[in-house]
Scaffold this motif. Structure first.
Motif, short mmCIF file in Angstrom:
data_model
loop_
_atom_site.label_atom_id
_atom_site.label_comp_id
_atom_site.label_asym_id
_atom_site.label_seq_id
_atom_site.Cartn_x
_atom_site.Cartn_y
_atom_site.Cartn_z
N CYS A 245 1.99 56.00 -38.61
CA CYS A 245 0.86 56.47 -39.40
C CYS A 245 0.91 55.90 -40.80
O CYS A 245 1.99 55.66 -41.35
N ALA A 246 -0.24 55.78 -41.42
CA ALA A 246 -0.33 55.29 -42.78
C ALA A 246 0.38 56.22 -43.74
O ALA A 246 0.98 55.79 -44.71
N THR A 247 0.35 57.51 -43.50
CA THR A 247 0.98 58.48 -44.41
C THR A 247 2.49 58.30 -44.44
O THR A 247 3.15 58.75 -45.35
N GLY A 248 3.04 57.61 -43.47
CA GLY A 248 4.48 57.41 -43.40
C GLY A 248 5.02 56.66 -44.60
O GLY A 248 6.19 56.77 -44.94
N GLN A 249 4.14 55.93 -45.26
CA GLN A 249 4.58 55.18 -46.43
C GLN A 249 4.94 56.11 -47.59
O GLN A 249 5.67 55.76 -48.48
N ASP A 250 4.43 57.27 -47.60
CA ASP A 250 4.69 58.20 -48.70
C ASP A 250 4.99 59.58 -48.13
O ASP A 250 4.14 60.49 -48.16
N PRO A 251 6.22 59.69 -47.55
CA PRO A 251 6.52 60.92 -46.82
C PRO A 251 6.45 62.19 -47.69
O PRO A 251 6.10 63.25 -47.22
N ASP A 252 6.69 62.07 -48.98
CA ASP A 252 6.68 63.26 -49.83
C ASP A 252 5.27 63.73 -50.17
O ASP A 252 4.97 64.92 -50.17
N GLY A 253 4.39 62.74 -50.44
CA GLY A 253 3.03 63.12 -50.89
C GLY A 253 2.10 63.51 -49.77
O GLY A 253 1.04 64.07 -50.02
N GLY A 254 2.47 63.25 -48.51
CA GLY A 254 1.53 63.46 -47.39
C GLY A 254 1.06 64.88 -47.26
O GLY A 254 -0.14 65.14 -47.14
N ALA A 255 1.96 65.85 -47.31
CA ALA A 255 1.59 67.24 -47.13
C ALA A 255 0.65 67.70 -48.25
O ALA A 255 -0.31 68.43 -48.00
N ASP A 256 0.93 67.23 -49.44
CA ASP A 256 0.07 67.62 -50.56
C ASP A 256 -1.35 67.11 -50.35
O ASP A 256 -2.32 67.82 -50.59
N ASP A 257 -1.44 65.86 -49.88
CA ASP A 257 -2.76 65.28 -49.64
C ASP A 257 -3.55 66.12 -48.64
O ASP A 257 -4.73 66.40 -48.83
N ALA A 258 -2.82 66.53 -47.57
CA ALA A 258 -3.49 67.31 -46.53
C ALA A 258 -4.00 68.64 -47.12
O ALA A 258 -5.11 69.09 -46.82
N ARG A 259 -3.17 69.26 -47.98
CA ARG A 259 -3.60 70.51 -48.60
C ARG A 259 -4.84 70.30 -49.45
O ARG A 259 -5.78 71.07 -49.42
N ASP A 260 -4.81 69.19 -50.20
CA ASP A 260 -5.96 68.89 -51.05
C ASP A 260 -7.22 68.73 -50.21
O ASP A 260 -8.29 69.23 -50.54
N ASP A 261 -7.05 68.00 -49.08
CA ASP A 261 -8.21 67.75 -48.21
C ASP A 261 -8.81 69.06 -47.71
O ASP A 261 -10.02 69.27 -47.73
N SER A 262 -7.93 69.97 -47.23
CA SER A 262 -8.49 71.18 -46.65
C SER A 262 -9.08 72.07 -47.75
O SER A 262 -10.08 72.74 -47.52
#
Lengths: 416, 270
Positions: free
Chosen positions: A2-19
């Protein structure tokens, strides 16, 4: 990967922001927009039915503009004629009485004259004083449901047609297994009756009476185990085998042996078919007739004497026809003189349920019945048995065949 | 049929003063005697009120329903006469709603001595337009209605026995509603709809020889104003009252005005 794999730390935050953004967008979705574009139709009407408010979804279904509808049309005007009549005679009165009404099937008539099946739910909104103010109605597109209902209805009609067809077939087949009329036997009165327990299933009872040579006649009455097409095939086989065998060798035991051989031959262990049969060879005499009987597992024949006594013919103990390679059959010879009646029957009669405890009618009750009847004649006895069978009502759950022979007390009165 | 049979067959209910003038309330196609709920108590203060369900409706004896008898309005009219013969209350004012108006006309033409008067509430002697007559429905409309009864069988049957969702503001209705209100066997409804919407009783109207009040609504999708005027013109000496009411059931939408019209007529018919 997955593209998010490049930034394992920021991925969860991005998802929270999206929702969060998605929820926020939902919260900003105005109630007005929700009303207008809901996946169902909404309309509000005055108590007289005039439309005060309608949503865009519903207008889209109907193909009308808001100006054409609001203040101009009543809810009933949006319906087909059937729907309108239903609305006026059922829907509106019920809504008035109950304040709420749901799940009602109606059809809308669109601007381009199409019919749109819908499910409608209405609620009367009341003011603070409890007085009704307006009617709120929700409308759901029910096209799929209607097709499903049509399919159900079609399937039901199909099933009903099939059942009728099966009944007609069973009745025709049943009739073909019984003699249309019994041939007249000089000096002897004969009569018969067949009770069909189920119009849908061919029963396995059978009887026949036929001339042999000179003053001799063959007669039989039997009961094939089972019902339906399989039993009907055995019945047919039994009937023509018995007739053919009697021509070849009219000795009753030989006739039953012959049928036994045929049944053994035709139906093997994987599909054994058997029956109970009583076969009689009738020979005319100067003052009546003699009947030589052979029975394979069949209920005893009854002899109703001119003097009012009744004798059970001791033909019990014979073995079923079609089970064993070399069964034992029992014989009896009956002499009928004026006023005597011989009654043959299948066990549908004696096994009828006669009370709530589902007790059987049984041999003893039949003997009492015959004693009350004697002396009699073939036709009177058959009429009496028919009434008896009718009196069993639902308790009679099996086919029943009855065959009676009598020598008229006054020989000039012999019939059939 | 004996007294008990006829009265239980039609679920006959009698209320009001024993010596009051007798008023029979007869419901139309759709519901049952509950449709009179908002007018019957007021009428029963002064009149002996007789309510009943047509066979096939409400709590009538469904086993008494036979297609041949109830496929024409004459069968229903014969039931009305049987009820009157059993009760034998002397001449009555018969109030017939919707199709029951013509049932009353047929009964009153057959045995006028049993009727002190007729109140025809939103009547129609013929629903289908004809040459020189406007009933409000084209032949195609009625075909469509009957076809929808056939094809939308499950829809109608579900709707005929709707889910009763409770009536929090009118709890007194609840028990009765859950029992039978407007619940109709779809086959019976089809036959009744056919008998109703294919009927033509125009020729019977001039034969009515008892005092008659025609009550119509100002807005009625089933019996338009022309039909009310027609009935009034065809029944000799009849009166016409137009209620400022909407819909086909003024006894529900305008119960007070309906009660008033019936009361004034019954008082005058005596």
């Amino acid at each position: 990967m997955c593209a998010t794999g490049q930034d394992p730390d920021g991925g969860a935050d991005d998802a929270r922001d999206d929702s969060a953004a998605a929820f926020s967008a939902l919260l900003e979705d105005s109630a007005e927009d929700l009303y207008e574009h809901a996946p169902c139709g909404y309309l509000s009407t005055l108590l007289d039915g005039r439309i005060a408010k309608i949503n865009t979804t519903m207008l889209g279904w109907l193909g009308y503009t808001r100006e054409q509808v609001v203040g101009r049309l009543r809810f009933a005007d949006l319906l087909t004629v059937g729907g309108k009549i239903y609305h006026e005679t059922h829907f509106a009165p019920l809504l008035r009485m109950q304040g709420e009404l749901g799940g009602v099937a109606l059809e809308l008539r669109t601007a381009d004259r199409r019919r749109l099946p819908v499910m409608v739910t209405s609620v009367v909104k009341t003011g603070a004083d409890g007085q009704p103010l307006l009617i709120r109605t929700t409308v759901f597109d029910a096209r799929d449901r209607r097709s499903y209902e049509r399919e159900l209805l079609r399937a039901r009609e199909e099933a009903e047609r099939e059942r009728d067809r099966a009944q007609r077939l069973a009745t025709t087949l049943q009739r073909s297994l019984l003699p249309p009329t019994l041939p007249p036997v000089p000096g002897v009165e004969v009569d018969s009756y067949y009770h069909i327990a189920s119009p849908e299933q061919v029963g396995g009872d059978f009887y026949d009476l036929f001339p042999l040579s000179g003053e001799r006649w063959g007669l039989f009455l039997g009961d094939v185990c089972g019902k339906g097409a399989g039993a009907a095939a055995v019945t047919s086989l039994a009937r023509y085998t018995l007739r053919a065998a009697a021509v070849y060798d009219s000795d009753p035991v030989a006739v039953l042996d012959n049928l036994n051989t045929v049944l053994n031959h035709e139906y093997h262990l994987d599909d054994p078919r058997f029956c109970t049969v009583i076969f009689g060879l009738l020979t005319q005499t100067d003052d009546g007739c003699t009947v030589q009987l052979a029975s394979g597992g069949h209920p005893p024949a009854l002899l109703l004497r001119a003097d009012g006594t009744v004798e059970q013919q001791h033909t019990t103990g014979g073995q079923l026809v079609g089970v064993l390679p070399d069964p034992r059959f029992v014989t009896a010879t009956v002499r009928l003189t004026p006023g005597d009646t011989l009654l043959l029957y299948t066990d549908g009669l004696t096994e009828a349920r006669v009370d709530a405890a589902r007790n059987r009618y049984d041999d003893e009750a039949l003997l009492d019945f015959a004693t009350a009847l004697a002396p009699t004649s073939a036709s009177v006895a058959i009429t009496a048995v028919r009434s008896l069978l009718t009196s069993f009502g639902d308790g009679l759950d099996d086919d029943t065949a009855v065959l009676a022979l009598s020598v008229p007390a006054d020989p000039g009165r012999a019939r059939r | 049929m004996g007294a008990v049979d006829v009265l239980s067959r039609n679920c006959v209910v009698v209320d009001g003063p024993v010596d009051g003038p007798v008023v029979v309330l007869s419901h139309g196609f759709g519901c049952d005697q509950n449709l009179w709920r908002l007018v019957a108590p007021a009428l029963a203060e002064r009149f002996r009120v007789v309510l009943f369900d047509h066979v096939g409706a409400g709590r009538s004896d469904l086993s008494a329903w036979r297609e041949d008898r109830y496929s024409s309005l004459e069968g229903y009219a014969e039931d009305v006469l049987e009820i009157l013969r059993e009760l034998d209350p002397g001449p009555v004012v018969f109030v017939g709603h919707s199709v029951s108006a013509m049932i009353g006309v047929l009964a009153a033409v057959a045995e006028p001595e049993r009727f002190a008067g007729l109140v025809l509430l939103t009547p129609s002697p013929r629903y289908v337009d004809d040459e020189g007559y406007r009933g409000g429905f084209s032949a195609e409309d009625v075909d469509e209605l009957l076809e929808s009864l056939e094809s939308n069988y499950l829809g109608w049957s579900a709707a005929m026995g709707p889910v009763i969702m409770g009536t929090p503001d009118r709890p007194e209705l609840e028990e009765e509603l859950t029992n039978s209100f407007c619940r109709t066997d779809p086959k019976i409804a089809r036959v009744f709809a056919r008998a109703t919407f294919l009927s033509d009783n125009r020729a019977d109207l001039p034969k009515v020889a008892v005092p008659t009040l025609v009550v119509e609504c100002s807005q009625d999708a089933i019996a338009p104003r022309e039909v009310g005027a027609y009935v009034h013109a065809q029944i000799p000496g009849s009166e016409l009252v137009t209620l400022d009411a909407t819909g086909h059931c003024p006894q529900l939408s305008s119960p007070e005005a309906t009660t008033e019209a019936i009361t004034a007529f019954v008082a005058g018919a005596r």
